[in-house]
Enzyme design. Structure first.
Site, PDB file in Angstrom:
ATOM      1  N   PRO A   1       0.823  -1.206   0.000  1.00 16.66           N
ATOM      2  CA  PRO A   1       0.000   0.000   0.000  1.00 16.66           C
ATOM      3  C   PRO A   1       0.859   1.258   0.000  1.00 16.66           C
ATOM      4  O   PRO A   1       2.090   1.187   0.131  1.00 16.66           O
ATOM      5  CB  PRO A   1      -0.782  -0.120   1.313  1.00 16.66           C
ATOM      6  CG  PRO A   1       0.195  -0.817   2.222  1.00 16.66           C
ATOM      7  CD  PRO A   1       0.925  -1.798   1.340  1.00 16.66           C
ATOM      8  N   GLU A   2       0.217   2.396  -0.107  1.00 16.57           N
ATOM      9  CA  GLU A   2       0.911   3.677  -0.076  1.00 16.57           C
ATOM     10  C   GLU A   2       1.630   3.887   1.259  1.00 16.57           C
ATOM     11  O   GLU A   2       2.692   4.474   1.319  1.00 16.57           O
ATOM     12  CB  GLU A   2      -0.087   4.815  -0.329  1.00 16.57           C
ATOM     13  CG  GLU A   2       0.490   6.212  -0.263  1.00 16.57           C
ATOM     14  CD  GLU A   2       1.429   6.555  -1.414  1.00 16.57           C
ATOM     15  OE1 GLU A   2       1.931   7.677  -1.452  1.00 16.57           O
ATOM     16  OE2 GLU A   2       1.676   5.686  -2.284  1.00 16.57           O
ATOM     17  N   ARG A   3       1.053   3.384   2.330  1.00 15.72           N
ATOM     18  CA  ARG A   3       1.657   3.488   3.663  1.00 15.72           C
ATOM     19  C   ARG A   3       1.070   2.436   4.580  1.00 15.72           C
ATOM     20  O   ARG A   3       0.007   1.877   4.298  1.00 15.72           O
ATOM     21  CB  ARG A   3       1.444   4.885   4.257  1.00 15.72           C
ATOM     22  CG  ARG A   3      -0.002   5.292   4.390  1.00 15.72           C
ATOM     23  CD  ARG A   3      -0.158   6.691   4.977  1.00 15.72           C
ATOM     24  NE  ARG A   3       0.621   7.710   4.308  1.00 15.72           N
ATOM     25  CZ  ARG A   3       0.269   8.310   3.160  1.00 15.72           C
ATOM     26  NH1 ARG A   3      -0.858   7.951   2.554  1.00 15.72           N
ATOM     27  NH2 ARG A   3       1.023   9.233   2.612  1.00 15.72           N
TER      28      ARG A   3
END
Length: 228
Positions: free
Chosen positions: A161-163
């Site tokens: 994921p992005e973060r």
């Protein structure tokens, strides 16, 4: 390319300006002019730290001030941003700093962008100047690289994921689960493979590529993913 020193002189002025601003053990807030705010190796901060080392290398290691900025930033990052999760993984978070002698507030949020850091650490550690702290920093690089791999390995799609928030790989604390074709993890693994010759990093890259092929490939290229 041109040999014209005026270009490097302009860049040197920028770094001199930064050095005159307050830092937290070699870490500057994104809004460095104010001397306070978010400190991160993720969005808006990653390239600054990345190029401390690369500019030093580009100039054949002649600018000691840049190495010192890099060296101090690594120590500051390890001191203030690196945390061990309950799962045993090494997470690289963010911090909010109010300036001066105040202690920073740690933010448990590891961005995919920070996955360039293993390569950044290893590249510096393998230099002559990095010899003194080489063993410790190579170990840290390997630990963060593995966390970046787990960001991929533990998701249903095999894509990160992005973060990751709250140091929870199940994403139960994360509301930004998209993948927007970030290259940093593969970049970090590539450096680690080249500098250590450990085949695991190549294997991780290959597995990630297979997941890209499965979930991201469309008729004319690769698309982003809303939820990994």
């Amino acid at each position: 390319v041109t040999g014209d020193p005026s270009f490097s002189a302009k860049a040197d002025l920028f770094y001199a300006e930064i050095r005159n601003k307050a830092s937290l053990d070699g870490l500057w807030p994104n809004c460095f002019q104010s001397g306070r705010g978010k400190i991160t190796f993720g969005a808006d901060g990653d390239s600054f730290y990345e190029y401390l080392l690369k500019v030093w290398l580009q100039n054949d290691g002649k600018e000691d001030s840049l190495w010192e900025m890099y060296d101090q930033a690594v120590d500051g990052m390890e001191k203030h941003l690196v945390k061990q999760g309950n799962d045993g993984l090494t997470y690289l978070g963010n911090a909010n700093w109010n300036g001066g002698s105040t202690a920073p507030a740690h933010i448990q949020e590891m961005e995919h962008l920070t996955c360039f850091v293993p390569g950044w650490l290893a590249l510096g550690a393998k230099t002559t100047k990095g010899e003194k702290s080489r063993e410790r920093r190579m170990k840290l690089a390997a630990s963060i690289a593995y966390t970046c791999w787990q960001m991929y390995e533990q998701q249903p799609t095999g894509i990160a994921p992005e973060r990751v928030k709250g140091m929870r790989m199940d994403l139960s604390a994360t509301d930004t689960r998209e993948y927007i074709l970030r290259p940093e993890a593969l970049e970090g693994w590539w450096y680690m493979r080249e500098l250590t010759e450990d085949p695991r990093y190549r294997e991780w890259g290959w597995k990630a590529f297979l997941s890209f092929e499965k979930w991201l490939w469309v008729e004319n290229g690769y698309a982003s993913l809303k939820d990994v």
